[in-house]
Design a protein around this motif. Sequence first.
Motif, PDB file in Angstrom:
ATOM      1  N   GLY A  60       0.798  -1.218   0.000  1.00 46.40           N
ATOM      2  CA  GLY A  60       0.000   0.000   0.000  1.00 46.40           C
ATOM      3  C   GLY A  60       0.830   1.267   0.000  1.00 46.40           C
ATOM      4  O   GLY A  60       0.296   2.364   0.104  1.00 46.40           O
ATOM      5  N   LYS A  61       2.141   1.116  -0.161  1.00 45.33           N
ATOM      6  CA  LYS A  61       3.016   2.296  -0.136  1.00 45.33           C
ATOM      7  C   LYS A  61       2.720   3.222  -1.312  1.00 45.33           C
ATOM      8  O   LYS A  61       2.482   4.426  -1.134  1.00 45.33           O
ATOM      9  N   THR A  62       2.757   2.651  -2.514  1.00 46.72           N
ATOM     10  CA  THR A  62       2.557   3.483  -3.701  1.00 46.72           C
ATOM     11  C   THR A  62       1.157   4.082  -3.723  1.00 46.72           C
ATOM     12  O   THR A  62       0.978   5.247  -4.096  1.00 46.72           O
ATOM     13  N   THR A  63       0.169   3.292  -3.309  1.00 41.34           N
ATOM     14  CA  THR A  63      -1.197   3.826  -3.251  1.00 41.34           C
ATOM     15  C   THR A  63      -1.246   5.042  -2.340  1.00 41.34           C
ATOM     16  O   THR A  63      -1.817   6.076  -2.695  1.00 41.34           O
ATOM     17  N   THR A  64      -0.622   4.937  -1.171  1.00 39.61           N
ATOM     18  CA  THR A  64      -0.616   6.070  -0.242  1.00 39.61           C
ATOM     19  C   THR A  64       0.060   7.289  -0.880  1.00 39.61           C
ATOM     20  O   THR A  64      -0.454   8.401  -0.807  1.00 39.61           O
TER      21      THR A  64
END
Lengths: 334, 262, 271
Positions: A60-64
């Motif tokens: 979920g890093k890139t989504t955040t």
Amino acid sequence: MIEVRGLQKVYKVHEREAGFWSSVRSLFDRKFRDVYAVDDVSFSIAPGEIVGFLGPNGAGKTTTMKVLTGLLHPTAGEVQVGGFVPHKHERAFKRRISLVMGQKSQLIWDVPASETFLVNKVIYEIDDAAYRRQLDELIELLQIAEVMQKPVRQLSLGERMKCELAASLLHKPDLLFLDEPTIGLDVNMQEVVREFIRRYNRLHKATILLTSHYMADVAALCQRVMVINRGKLLYDGEISELIERHAPYKRLKLWFDGGREALELLESTLLSCGDSGLKVIAQTEHHVELEVARQHISTVSARLLQTLAVADLTIEDPSLEDVISQAFAAGVQP
Amino acid sequence: MRQTLRLLREFLRACFVEEVEYRLNFIGHLLTTGLQLALAVFMANIFFFRADSVGGWSFYEVLLLLGVFNAIHGFIEMVLQPNMSRLVQHIRKGTLDYVLLKPVDSQLFVSFRHMVFWKIADIVLGLGLVVFALVQMGAWPTWQAIVSFFVLFSAALCLVYAIWMMLMTLSFWAVKVDNLSYLFMSFFDTARFPVSVYKGFLRLALMYLFPVGLITTLPASALTKGVSVWQLLVAGVLALAFVALTRLLWRLALRSYTSASS
Amino acid sequence: MNRLTLFLNKYARLFQVEWSVMLAYRSESLIWMVGAFVQPLISLAVWLTISGTGSINGYGAREYILYFLGVLLVERLTRSWDVWELDQDIREGTFSAKLLRPFHPIHWSVTQNLVYKSFFALLMVPAWLVLGWLFPVLSPAANLSSVLLFTLAIIGSSAVRFLTGYMFGLLAFWTNRAISIFLIYEMAHLLLSGRIAPLSMYPDGWLEWSLWLPFYATVGFPVELLSGRLSDNPQWIVLGFCSQIVWIAMLGLALRLQWRAGLKKYGAVGG
């Protein structure tokens, strides 16, 4: 500077099964599943902070990052970045941020990177003097004087990444989102980029959020890390505390003069320290490697020094990689 | 031969399973094809609004030809285009090595591995238009005519395949062939009309140099004007010769490829 | 610097960059140009066969040749390829990089159009002048005012076709079939804009229909301005320009709405 409250991002994903007939069936009847890419995440980042964002692929890093830059709308929750709501796409906001993605390029493919720099100069309305100053600095720091004159498609991954950074920083954003900025760079270049980021942070008081596969990046740059997995924020705090909590031991390496006698002595000494949370990792005739709980490290090493003819002794923290993988295995509690 | 057929069936199955994933594509594609066909018929209508015949062909004869055109166009989009663009990528990125390592005929593999399954609708609808035109004309063809149609249609498919394959094989010698496929499709539009529409040198060129005349006009003639045994023979021999030529060129290309990359 | 200068600076710089990109692909651009010649030439061949030595509705061999050369020119100068660009940009996520910068992505597309169209104009207009000088048949009965009107009509037509193209391109936010949907529209455009036949070849009443839709005004109208067919028909000239202006206004408004909805969609599924 960055305020995130209860952020949630849900995608609908089509479930598919393997096989010919199930694919025929899926023509008429298909199932969807909600995937929580980010689930109830809250944090805040102060101006000038560099924060490392850790987690496995798909955590979920890139989504955040995309939510924070406005590319994605949050499904729920509140997000404020530099006083703006990112997905409103305000120009004043865009002038203050930059997103650098190691995997994707903003450079114009068929012409030299210097052309993209010039485009960004006019788009961000940078005046000549400031542009010259900033570009010179970037050229020197990143060593791209020659590279930036070659068509981008001819550049190596590392060279491209440097130009990517330069293009993203011409307008001196004070909010910087770096998604894998050192990917594909050799160790030397990683160090250069790291030093560059540190300097940029100091010089421009920029707030930086950074993801990286290389723990060395995070360890070198960030005091604070956030650990995310399966969309949940698992840890948010100092690196040192993360290490202490999830790696409550140190590595003790010992070299000694061998012989059967010494080995027996070692064995009995270790036995006498049996309640110190002690674990043997590796052992040869002249060398032993131990994991020892932090609070016992001094007693254990003292006793070993007393009983054995020690040639050398080192005590190390476990590597960040080990800590993280251990943390994920144990299911970190924030 | 049996191995070849088994492979082809497997390729077709694989691409079907792959594409079922995008089911809207199927409906979308059917709609697109249907509309395109309707518009093509409409276009013929416009030309025939001011004339009873175009190049000596009546309205329904031209429709029949459009059906053949649509079917062959569908074949190109279903089989040739997707594979050929991949071949170009393979050569450019050096991934052709993986293909060459597989224990199957490499030309067969690069020519047919990836198909756009839904485009099969173009072929079916095109042949449907042929039948529709025949019904409208009211003159049911003799079985000789039907046999010669299928012979000429197969020959046309072979010819189209051979021309594409040869164009794409050129990319071994560092030519930007993606553009050639665009040019081919542009020029292939000339096949929407019988070659008798074109005059002088152009007609000769379209008959023999870039033989779209053989590809659509001749099969359509089999069901309308009739063809001679002589024409059948020439088309058949030419098709076989062209396919043999691709084989030769492919071997030659592989030789230069393997010697260059080692 | 005031806002306008800053804005024009951006355009000038983008134009330079896109021009060098185009030059990097000049052989492709040329092939595109030549490939696009085929379709009008086919129509020309068919009409020449149909008319034979006679004439239909005032069109004989000479008029047909002139008309379809006009179509060739107008097609190249007004067509938009933005659907392909946008579809790729949005699918591969490179659109994000443009979206993150404080300059509306549509301006990139506008400059690209300007670049390609100037390139084609630089090649085709002189070529026609030379041909017209060599073969008087090919030179339109043009005077200064008709050339001026023609230029205006080309600009209007480009705007209409750019806006439609961009709107179809933005469909890529919702579907991966934006290109095929656009191709259906293009098919209708091919039939009704005058690209396969002068609209006076059509059954009565078609011209009126085509005038209401964004078709006749984009191809048939500029071509007929150039060939001098409209010179004794001033009300058609006015109607043609009105149709262009009304369509530009309506499409511009629709595009704004679509853009907003599209951003929402893009933000929901990821870029």
